[in-house]
Write a protein that holds these residues in place. Structure first.
Motif, mmCIF file in Angstrom:
data_model
loop_
_atom_site.group_PDB
_atom_site.id
_atom_site.type_symbol
_atom_site.label_atom_id
_atom_site.label_comp_id
_atom_site.label_asym_id
_atom_site.label_seq_id
_atom_site.Cartn_x
_atom_site.Cartn_y
_atom_site.Cartn_z
ATOM 1 N N GLY A 81 -11.176 -4.361 -0.107
ATOM 2 C CA GLY A 81 -9.783 -4.539 -0.501
ATOM 3 C C GLY A 81 -9.647 -4.727 -1.993
ATOM 4 O O GLY A 81 -8.784 -4.142 -2.646
ATOM 5 N N ALA A 82 -10.527 -5.557 -2.549
ATOM 6 C CA ALA A 82 -10.489 -5.802 -3.995
ATOM 7 C C ALA A 82 -10.851 -4.538 -4.755
ATOM 8 O O ALA A 82 -10.257 -4.209 -5.779
ATOM 9 C CB ALA A 82 -11.444 -6.942 -4.349
ATOM 10 N N LEU A 83 -11.857 -3.788 -4.245
ATOM 11 C CA LEU A 83 -12.253 -2.550 -4.893
ATOM 12 C C LEU A 83 -11.123 -1.535 -4.878
ATOM 13 O O LEU A 83 -10.829 -0.887 -5.866
ATOM 14 C CB LEU A 83 -13.484 -1.969 -4.187
ATOM 15 C CG LEU A 83 -14.009 -0.624 -4.723
ATOM 16 C CD1 LEU A 83 -14.455 -0.783 -6.169
ATOM 17 C CD2 LEU A 83 -15.172 -0.132 -3.868
ATOM 18 N N GLY A 84 -10.441 -1.416 -3.718
ATOM 19 C CA GLY A 84 -9.345 -0.464 -3.612
ATOM 20 C C GLY A 84 -8.225 -0.784 -4.578
ATOM 21 O O GLY A 84 -7.668 0.102 -5.215
ATOM 22 N N LEU A 85 -7.889 -2.068 -4.712
ATOM 23 C CA LEU A 85 -6.828 -2.467 -5.621
ATOM 24 C C LEU A 85 -7.215 -2.163 -7.054
ATOM 25 O O LEU A 85 -6.393 -1.733 -7.856
ATOM 26 C CB LEU A 85 -6.528 -3.964 -5.431
ATOM 27 C CG LEU A 85 -5.313 -4.506 -6.184
ATOM 28 C CD1 LEU A 85 -4.054 -3.793 -5.727
ATOM 29 C CD2 LEU A 85 -5.170 -6.008 -5.958
ATOM 30 N N GLY A 86 -8.496 -2.391 -7.384
ATOM 31 C CA GLY A 86 -8.961 -2.114 -8.739
ATOM 32 C C GLY A 86 -8.866 -0.634 -9.069
ATOM 33 O O GLY A 86 -8.476 -0.250 -10.169
ATOM 34 N N GLN A 192 -1.339 -6.234 -3.130
ATOM 35 C CA GLN A 192 -1.832 -6.434 -1.774
ATOM 36 C C GLN A 192 -0.781 -7.187 -0.972
ATOM 37 O O GLN A 192 -0.333 -8.248 -1.386
ATOM 38 C CB GLN A 192 -3.142 -7.240 -1.793
ATOM 39 C CG GLN A 192 -4.358 -6.462 -2.267
ATOM 40 C CD GLN A 192 -4.939 -5.554 -1.209
ATOM 41 O OE1 GLN A 192 -4.479 -5.562 -0.078
ATOM 42 N NE2 GLN A 192 -5.943 -4.779 -1.558
ATOM 43 N N GLU A 193 -0.393 -6.634 0.176
ATOM 44 C CA GLU A 193 0.574 -7.287 1.049
ATOM 45 C C GLU A 193 0.072 -7.198 2.489
ATOM 46 O O GLU A 193 -0.065 -6.108 3.031
ATOM 47 C CB GLU A 193 1.962 -6.623 0.945
ATOM 48 C CG GLU A 193 2.654 -6.824 -0.394
ATOM 49 C CD GLU A 193 4.044 -6.200 -0.429
ATOM 50 O OE1 GLU A 193 4.439 -5.584 0.587
ATOM 51 O OE2 GLU A 193 4.724 -6.315 -1.463
ATOM 52 N N GLY A 194 -0.216 -8.371 3.086
ATOM 53 C CA GLY A 194 -0.665 -8.396 4.473
ATOM 54 C C GLY A 194 -1.931 -7.606 4.708
ATOM 55 O O GLY A 194 -2.078 -6.945 5.730
ATOM 56 N N GLY A 195 -2.849 -7.622 3.749
ATOM 57 C CA GLY A 195 -4.096 -6.903 3.892
ATOM 58 C C GLY A 195 -3.989 -5.415 3.613
ATOM 59 O O GLY A 195 -4.949 -4.673 3.799
ATOM 60 N N GLU A 196 -2.824 -4.962 3.144
ATOM 61 C CA GLU A 196 -2.604 -3.544 2.865
ATOM 62 C C GLU A 196 -2.231 -3.371 1.406
ATOM 63 O O GLU A 196 -1.511 -4.181 0.831
ATOM 64 C CB GLU A 196 -1.488 -2.992 3.756
ATOM 65 C CG GLU A 196 -1.187 -1.526 3.531
ATOM 66 C CD GLU A 196 -0.019 -1.045 4.375
ATOM 67 O OE1 GLU A 196 -0.036 0.111 4.818
ATOM 68 O OE2 GLU A 196 0.927 -1.830 4.599
ATOM 69 N N THR A 197 -2.764 -2.321 0.785
ATOM 70 C CA THR A 197 -2.417 -2.029 -0.604
ATOM 71 C C THR A 197 -1.116 -1.237 -0.634
ATOM 72 O O THR A 197 -1.002 -0.195 0.016
ATOM 73 C CB THR A 197 -3.528 -1.218 -1.286
ATOM 74 O OG1 THR A 197 -4.750 -1.947 -1.214
ATOM 75 C CG2 THR A 197 -3.181 -0.969 -2.755
ATOM 76 N N ARG A 198 -0.142 -1.737 -1.392
ATOM 77 C CA ARG A 198 1.153 -1.075 -1.491
ATOM 78 C C ARG A 198 1.480 -0.820 -2.959
ATOM 79 O O ARG A 198 1.041 -1.547 -3.851
ATOM 80 C CB ARG A 198 2.252 -1.930 -0.836
ATOM 81 C CG ARG A 198 2.018 -2.156 0.651
ATOM 82 C CD ARG A 198 3.221 -2.799 1.322
ATOM 83 N NE ARG A 198 4.393 -1.943 1.314
ATOM 84 C CZ ARG A 198 4.602 -0.972 2.203
ATOM 85 N NH1 ARG A 198 3.732 -0.737 3.150
ATOM 86 N NH2 ARG A 198 5.692 -0.241 2.146
#
Length: 222
Positions: A81-86, A192-198
């Motif tokens: 999740g952190a990688l995807g947001l980055g 990140q919202e509710g475990g989903e990247t938006r």
């Protein structure tokens, strides 16, 4: 006396809640001590089958491994999740095309329309949250960007809300294809919202990163 029958088994304890590695190790040592005590105190005239001991040991080992696997997957999920947001932070400032309902707030919305190559006419069809068609608008029978003004047949602005916008391709007055119109806007934020990247778009709408169909550098008008 059957020691395991008078107390909660380590397997049940391990299944009740995730443990750290040290806690699982402690539980396993306790399980072995209880198993040894059971063997020492079994009835000599009615001994427990060796296969039963093997089943108890295998059951505990399976639960132990499952708990460790769950902990590992949880950690990997957080890292991904952190990688995807980055990675998505590099999308900020780009123009995006996304397949998503249109959040209308009273201002024109840029859209991408897909029209069948065999069509000789095309219509923009707008449906509200209740599934009622609130607008039909003729558009050029060719794919490309359009601007939806958000007005009804009388030219009055529609209420703010979420609308499904589709494009119907027609040939000889008959509908030959239907495609969802895609929202076209610039990305200004990733969160990140509710475990989903938006992604937050320039028009104020938020869309899931998975809904993005394309990205391009912003049009400078040059």
């Amino acid at each position: 006396m059957d020691v395991l029958s008078s107390a909660q088994s380590p397997a049940q304890t391990a299944a009740a809640a995730p443990r750290s590695g040290s806690a699982l190790s402690s539980d396993f040592e306790t399980f072995l001590k209880m198993l040894t005590t059971q063997m020492r105190n079994q009835d000599p005239l009615n001994p427990v089958e060796s296969s039963d001991f093997a089943v108890q040991l295998a059951t505990f080992s399976t639960v132990e491994q499952q708990v460790l696997t769950n902990d590992l997957l949880t950690g990997l999920g957080a890292q991904m999740g952190a990688l995807g947001l980055g990675q998505l932070s590099g999308w900020i400032g780009l123009d995006t095309e996304a397949k998503t309902p249109v959040a209308f707030e009273g201002t024109p919305v840029p859209l991408t329309a897909t029209v069948d190559p065999l069509a000789d006419a095309a219509q923009l069809v707008v449906t509200n949250a209740a599934g009622i068609i609130v607008q039909r608008q003729d558009i050029a029978p060719q794919s490309g960007r359009i601007t939806w003004a958000g007005q009804d047949s009388a030219g009055l602005p529609l209420q703010s809300g979420v609308y499904e916008v589709s494009v119907q391709s027609l040939s000889g007055g008959e509908v030959i294809a239907r495609h969802d119109a895609h929202v076209h806007s610039r990305i200004i934020e990733a969160r990140q919202e509710g475990g989903e990247t938006r992604l937050v778009l320039e028009n104020g709408q938020t869309v899931a990163a998975s809904a993005v169909l394309g990205l391009r550098p912003p049009d400078t008008g040059a």
